[in-house]
Design a protein around this motif. Structure first.
Motif, mmCIF file in Angstrom:
data_model
loop_
_atom_site.group_PDB
_atom_site.id
_atom_site.type_symbol
_atom_site.label_atom_id
_atom_site.label_comp_id
_atom_site.label_asym_id
_atom_site.label_seq_id
_atom_site.Cartn_x
_atom_site.Cartn_y
_atom_site.Cartn_z
ATOM 1 N N ASN A 12 45.161 42.083 33.199
ATOM 2 C CA ASN A 12 46.547 41.844 32.929
ATOM 3 C C ASN A 12 46.904 40.806 32.197
ATOM 4 O O ASN A 12 48.128 40.261 31.972
ATOM 5 C CB ASN A 12 47.544 42.240 33.838
ATOM 6 C CG ASN A 12 47.656 41.231 34.889
ATOM 7 O OD1 ASN A 12 46.572 40.338 35.086
ATOM 8 N ND2 ASN A 12 48.721 41.423 35.633
ATOM 9 N N ARG A 35 52.564 46.062 35.054
ATOM 10 C CA ARG A 35 53.225 45.078 35.553
ATOM 11 C C ARG A 35 54.666 44.783 35.174
ATOM 12 O O ARG A 35 55.411 43.788 35.649
ATOM 13 C CB ARG A 35 52.524 43.719 35.983
ATOM 14 C CG ARG A 35 51.237 43.796 36.879
ATOM 15 C CD ARG A 35 51.779 44.334 38.167
ATOM 16 N NE ARG A 35 50.670 44.411 38.831
ATOM 17 C CZ ARG A 35 50.386 45.461 39.686
ATOM 18 N NH1 ARG A 35 51.209 46.393 39.855
ATOM 19 N NH2 ARG A 35 49.340 45.670 40.247
ATOM 20 N N GLN A 57 37.644 41.578 44.175
ATOM 21 C CA GLN A 57 38.083 42.995 43.980
ATOM 22 C C GLN A 57 37.391 43.850 45.022
ATOM 23 O O GLN A 57 36.269 43.653 45.474
ATOM 24 C CB GLN A 57 37.737 43.523 42.814
ATOM 25 C CG GLN A 57 38.242 45.010 42.214
ATOM 26 C CD GLN A 57 37.708 45.123 40.901
ATOM 27 O OE1 GLN A 57 37.096 44.436 40.048
ATOM 28 N NE2 GLN A 57 38.174 46.238 40.412
ATOM 29 N N LYS A 60 41.416 47.309 46.334
ATOM 30 C CA LYS A 60 42.428 47.022 45.270
ATOM 31 C C LYS A 60 41.988 45.785 44.245
ATOM 32 O O LYS A 60 40.983 45.596 44.367
ATOM 33 C CB LYS A 60 43.655 46.270 46.342
ATOM 34 C CG LYS A 60 44.288 47.237 47.238
ATOM 35 C CD LYS A 60 45.410 46.646 47.871
ATOM 36 C CE LYS A 60 46.267 47.358 49.020
ATOM 37 N NZ LYS A 60 47.380 46.585 49.609
ATOM 38 N N GLN A 61 42.714 45.855 43.563
ATOM 39 C CA GLN A 61 42.432 44.795 42.304
ATOM 40 C C GLN A 61 42.271 43.418 42.837
ATOM 41 O O GLN A 61 42.892 43.291 43.616
ATOM 42 C CB GLN A 61 43.569 44.676 41.159
ATOM 43 C CG GLN A 61 43.645 45.893 40.433
ATOM 44 C CD GLN A 61 44.709 45.660 39.490
ATOM 45 O OE1 GLN A 61 45.806 45.295 39.698
ATOM 46 N NE2 GLN A 61 44.296 46.123 38.053
ATOM 47 N N PHE A 63 42.427 39.250 42.152
ATOM 48 C CA PHE A 63 43.286 38.490 41.477
ATOM 49 C C PHE A 63 43.128 36.866 41.518
ATOM 50 O O PHE A 63 42.263 36.583 42.493
ATOM 51 C CB PHE A 63 44.751 38.706 41.689
ATOM 52 C CG PHE A 63 45.050 38.349 43.357
ATOM 53 C CD1 PHE A 63 45.516 37.089 43.660
ATOM 54 C CD2 PHE A 63 45.171 39.366 44.440
ATOM 55 C CE1 PHE A 63 45.752 36.737 44.974
ATOM 56 C CE2 PHE A 63 45.535 39.050 45.739
ATOM 57 C CZ PHE A 63 45.589 37.600 45.871
ATOM 58 N N HIS A 65 45.517 33.752 41.627
ATOM 59 C CA HIS A 65 46.912 33.087 41.898
ATOM 60 C C HIS A 65 47.236 31.774 42.027
ATOM 61 O O HIS A 65 46.337 31.109 42.453
ATOM 62 C CB HIS A 65 47.590 33.762 42.977
ATOM 63 C CG HIS A 65 49.125 33.182 43.343
ATOM 64 N ND1 HIS A 65 50.099 33.877 42.778
ATOM 65 C CD2 HIS A 65 49.436 32.399 44.170
ATOM 66 C CE1 HIS A 65 51.030 33.066 43.082
ATOM 67 N NE2 HIS A 65 50.678 32.266 44.088
ATOM 68 N N TYR A 78 50.374 41.436 49.501
ATOM 69 C CA TYR A 78 49.634 41.800 48.221
ATOM 70 C C TYR A 78 50.420 42.156 46.784
ATOM 71 O O TYR A 78 50.123 41.767 45.760
ATOM 72 C CB TYR A 78 48.701 42.843 48.598
ATOM 73 C CG TYR A 78 47.593 43.265 47.293
ATOM 74 C CD1 TYR A 78 46.526 42.562 46.958
ATOM 75 C CD2 TYR A 78 47.996 44.206 46.449
ATOM 76 C CE1 TYR A 78 45.825 42.748 45.560
ATOM 77 C CE2 TYR A 78 47.324 44.586 45.229
ATOM 78 C CZ TYR A 78 46.258 43.867 45.121
ATOM 79 O OH TYR A 78 45.452 44.303 43.802
ATOM 80 N N VAL A 82 50.454 40.132 43.393
ATOM 81 C CA VAL A 82 50.097 40.414 42.003
ATOM 82 C C VAL A 82 51.306 40.815 40.954
ATOM 83 O O VAL A 82 51.020 40.978 39.711
ATOM 84 C CB VAL A 82 49.313 41.987 42.078
ATOM 85 C CG1 VAL A 82 47.698 41.742 42.842
ATOM 86 C CG2 VAL A 82 50.020 43.035 42.579
ATOM 87 N N THR A 87 49.786 34.882 38.571
ATOM 88 C CA THR A 87 48.896 35.771 38.932
ATOM 89 C C THR A 87 48.182 36.546 37.690
ATOM 90 O O THR A 87 49.184 37.080 37.096
ATOM 91 C CB THR A 87 49.313 36.750 40.122
ATOM 92 O OG1 THR A 87 49.769 35.984 41.029
ATOM 93 C CG2 THR A 87 48.147 37.449 40.682
ATOM 94 N N THR A 89 45.297 39.583 37.239
ATOM 95 C CA THR A 89 44.406 40.541 38.020
ATOM 96 C C THR A 89 43.313 40.977 37.226
ATOM 97 O O THR A 89 43.245 40.567 35.957
ATOM 98 C CB THR A 89 45.200 41.759 38.408
ATOM 99 O OG1 THR A 89 45.567 42.486 37.267
ATOM 100 C CG2 THR A 89 46.425 41.428 39.540
ATOM 101 N N TYR A 90 42.127 41.334 37.922
ATOM 102 C CA TYR A 90 40.974 41.578 37.369
ATOM 103 C C TYR A 90 40.353 42.760 37.991
ATOM 104 O O TYR A 90 40.876 43.258 38.912
ATOM 105 C CB TYR A 90 39.990 40.482 37.203
ATOM 106 C CG TYR A 90 39.634 40.022 38.577
ATOM 107 C CD1 TYR A 90 38.518 40.311 39.323
ATOM 108 C CD2 TYR A 90 40.341 38.744 39.146
ATOM 109 C CE1 TYR A 90 38.209 39.800 40.351
ATOM 110 C CE2 TYR A 90 40.061 38.120 40.452
ATOM 111 C CZ TYR A 90 39.133 38.573 40.872
ATOM 112 O OH TYR A 90 38.695 38.068 42.172
#
Length: 90
Positions: A12, A35, A57, A60-61, A63, A65, A78, A82, A87, A89-90
């Protein structure tokens, strides 16, 4: 101009680390769709970063931060982390 150290394109957004700041860039449909981010860049001075949290990962994804002074601790949920503007995410 500050020297670029690393650049990572993630789910993202992207993170670019320079000698004296971190830049988070968001563009395209993925950040907006998942998001609600509409795009743009955010620069975080290295001196302002108090912690960096990596979540691998799994179910869940994952991240990355960046906490900055005055933000509070990392004991957020969480979902709150995110959605945080610091933050990616990947």
């Amino acid at each position: 101009m500050s020297k670029q150290i690393i650049d990572a394109k993630l789910f993202n957004g992207s993170i670019t680390v320079y000698e004296d700041y971190v830049e988070i860039t968001r563009s395209g449909l993925m950040p907006m769709f998942y998001r609600g981010y509409t795009g743009g860049k955010k620069k975080i001075p290295i001196r302002s970063i108090t912690a960096v949290e990596f979540k691998k990962q799994g179910m869940k994804q994952g991240f990355i931060h960046f906490s900055v002074g005055g933000e509070g601790n990392l004991a957020k949920s969480y979902d709150a982390i995110v959605k945080d503007e610091n933050t990616v995410t990947y």
